[in-house]
Structure formats: C-alpha cells, structure tokens
Design an enzyme around this catalytic site. Structure first.
Site: not given
Length: 171
Positions: A131, A149
């Site tokens: 991330d 995401d």
C-alpha cells in the site's frame, strides 16, 4: 446456435464483450503492479514523502485485508485471503461471461476483478499487499491503500449504482 446465446444485448458477440471486460481488468492489474514496483524500488518500508497538505506517498505492507483486518493473525491469513481472492476471481469471470452486454455491471466487475488479482498477486509474491496512498486530515490518517483497492472501491460503488438503476427501471 440460437442468436440469443451467441450475441449479447447490443449485438456484439459474447466473446468480444468478454474480451473487452477482461482487457479492462488486465489494465487495472498492470497499472496496480507497475505502481507497486515503483514504490518498492523507491521507498523503504515506512518511508513517507509529502505530496500535498493532505496526501503522502508511503510504503506500507498490509499482511491482512481491508483496513489491516487480521494483519496480526500469524500468517495463515495470507493463504486464506489468497484463496478467497482466487475464488472471487473465478466467480467474476463467470459473471462476465454470463452478462457481457450489461455495460455498467461488467465494468464494475472488471474493476473489482483487476484489483482482486492485483492484491492476490502481491500476497503470492511478497506475503503482503503493498500500500502507498496515504490521505490524511491533521493527525488523522485514512488507512493507506493502492490502485487495486481503488479499483475495487470504484467497482463496488458502480455495482451499487447499477442495482439502483436496475430497480428504478423495474418500477
């Protein structure tokens, strides 16, 4: 072969429609993996670079699922979430094959599919999801996330919109 089985709602063949939707999923997957390779090459774990007054680029490893759910579970979650992601991907491809003429629905599924495969690939390659997008307000930080995401979230919103529109058309 009956025309209804060979052709979708808009007259294009089902295989052409499926190829379009799988192509979109592939683009999401490639963009996701490309950005993660850039982050892995440019940042060490925990590094952060301010971009604006509310956004940083960071490098975070998520061993869990959304919002780091089960991140500290001891390792079994890697394979659990990988299995769920693979099962979901198979189901989504089946849904795309069954409904290639439903444009909004198929776009939503394509975005979710590309994102799901991107995160599954991370789990298989690294044991965690990379991330790097960090939005914040003052001291409050939204959990870091990635392109996969984002695609999953946009796809989920489009699925909701598709259902609302479908229900309204049925009135």
């Amino acid at each position: 072969m009956a025309i209804s089985k060979k052709f979708g709602q808009n007259g294009t063949s089902k295989s052409q429609g499926l190829a379009l939707w799988l192509g979109i999923a592939l683009l999401v997957l490639l963009l996701d993996q490309f950005t993660k390779v850039l982050v892995l090459g440019a940042f060490q774990l925990g590094d952060s670079t301010p971009i604006t007054s509310f956004f940083n680029l960071v490098r975070v490893h998520n061993h869990g699922a959304a919002f780091s759910f089960l991140a500290g579970a001891g390792g079994w979650q890697r394979w659990f979430f990988t299995g769920i992601g693979l099962a979901a991907a198979i189901f989504m491809v089946w849904m795309l094959r069954a409904h290639p003429g439903q444009k909004l629905f198929s776009l939503a599924i394509s975005l979710i599919l590309g994102g799901a495969i991107g995160n599954v690939l991370d789990r298989l390659l690294h044991g965690y999801v990379v991330d790097f997008l960090d939005f914040y307000w003052g001291a409050w930080h939204f959990p870091a996330f990635n392109v996969a995401d984002s695609a999953i979230s946009v796809g989920a919103a489009l699925l909701i919109l598709d259902e609302i529109l479908r229900v309204r058309r049925g009135r």
